[in-house]
Scaffold this active site. Structure first.
Site, short mmCIF file in Angstrom:
data_model
loop_
_atom_site.label_atom_id
_atom_site.label_comp_id
_atom_site.label_asym_id
_atom_site.label_seq_id
_atom_site.Cartn_x
_atom_site.Cartn_y
_atom_site.Cartn_z
N ASN A 10 93.79 88.95 63.65
CA ASN A 10 92.27 88.12 62.83
C ASN A 10 92.08 86.86 63.24
O ASN A 10 92.97 85.78 63.64
CB ASN A 10 93.00 88.00 61.39
N LYS A 12 89.58 84.92 62.89
CA LYS A 12 89.29 83.66 61.79
C LYS A 12 87.79 83.12 62.86
O LYS A 12 87.60 83.87 63.42
CB LYS A 12 90.09 83.09 61.51
N HIS A 93 90.05 88.10 52.20
CA HIS A 93 90.83 87.55 52.66
C HIS A 93 91.22 86.01 51.30
O HIS A 93 90.45 85.36 51.36
CB HIS A 93 90.52 86.53 53.85
N GLU A 95 91.22 82.38 52.52
CA GLU A 95 90.64 81.70 52.80
C GLU A 95 89.12 82.20 52.88
O GLU A 95 88.53 80.94 52.28
CB GLU A 95 90.40 82.03 53.82
N GLU A 164 99.39 89.40 51.46
CA GLU A 164 99.30 88.60 52.84
C GLU A 164 99.76 87.03 51.36
O GLU A 164 98.61 86.55 50.55
CB GLU A 164 98.27 87.31 53.20
N GLY A 170 99.74 80.98 58.14
CA GLY A 170 99.55 79.90 58.85
C GLY A 170 100.01 78.95 58.53
O GLY A 170 100.30 77.35 59.02
N SER A 210 102.28 84.35 59.28
CA SER A 210 102.71 83.75 60.01
C SER A 210 103.99 84.90 60.57
O SER A 210 104.83 84.40 60.82
CB SER A 210 104.25 82.95 59.48
#
Ligand code: 13P
Length: 253
Positions: A10, A12, A93, A95, A164, A170, A210
């Site tokens: 991904n 992003k 997701h 985010e 996730e 991250g 990660s």
């Protein structure tokens, strides 16, 4: 793992045309490593270009609008993504749930639109740190999935789930293989409940957060892990394919 491990990058909001050389390198490496199924989700602007450059890997998108077309400035429909060469779309997701206030209902409508446009869906789920600390991670994730999954006949055939945990994205923090295995086993139970024994068993459940070449083998050896959804480490062919190689070389569990 019954199916080949599925390793999805991904990107992003990263990547201009200068990154096409990385996509080509990933594709070449994937051609030499057929034990693993590899895919990339670049930003909208690169989907068509990556699709044209690669032969082996799957190409997908990171979002779509739930509608078919119309007055939605700045949005992109699933049909448009399919036309550009996307075969799957990542939805739900964290985010987007956090940064764009996406509700479970909206995520579900997007997933139904993506399936209707002939695409596959990678449905993300995951709890935040406070929820895990309170001991409510499993209940939260299962409720999130129940409310976000597409309610369409035969959805399981074109569905992948990605767990996730938000606190692992991250951050360099990883869930333990035990925690991952427990969550994935709970998600598998939900898949079987919703789609039946056979179809529910076929849905791949990816881990994300990660994942790096150094930890991929350990994280992906956890129970019911069918692959990885990789952010930062997917931006360079070396680290992304390092993950794919680590998983391909892992002894059969
Ligand atoms: P990182 O691999 O950068 O933690 O991102 C994970 C992720 O969010 C993939 O969708």
């Amino acid at each position: 793992m019954a199916q080949r491990p599925y390793i999805v990058g991904n990107w992003k909001m990263n990547g201009t045309r200068a990154m096409l050389s990385e996509a080509r390198a990933i594709d070449r490496a994937a051609q030499r490593n057929m034990k693993v199924e590899v895919a990339l989700a670049p930003p909208f602007t690169l989907i068509h270009a990556v699709h044209r450059e690669v032969e082996q890997i799957g190409v997908g998108a990171q979002d779509c609008h739930p509608g078919e077309d119309g007055a939605h400035t700045g949005d992109v429909s699933a049909t448009m993504l399919a036309d550009a060469g996307a075969k799957f779309v990542i939805l739900g997701h964290s985010e987007r749930r956090t940064g764009h206030n996406e509700s479970n209902e909206l995520v579900r409508a997007k997933a139904e639109a993506a399936l209707a446009a002939g695409m596959r869906v990678i449905m993300c789920c995951g709890e935040d740190a406070a929820t895990r600390e309170k001991g409510g991670a499993e209940a939260f994730v299962l409720a999130q999935l129940r409310a976000s999954l597409p309610q369409i006949e035969n959805a399981a055939e074109r569905l992948t789930v990605a767990y996730e945990p938000i606190w692992a994205i991250g951050t360099g923090n990883n869930a333990t293989p035990e925690d991952i295995g427990a969550m994935h086993t709970a998600i598998r139970g939900l898949m079987v409940e919703l789609f039946g024994l056979e179809e529910g068993a076929e849905v791949r459940i990816l881990y994300g957060g990660s994942v790096k070449p150094e930890n991929a083998r350990e994280l992906l050896s956890a129970a019911e892990v069918g692959g990885a959804l990789v952010g930062g480490a997917s931006l360079a062919a070396d680290s992304f394919m390092g993950i794919a190689l680590a998983v391909a070389d892992a002894p059969e569990g």
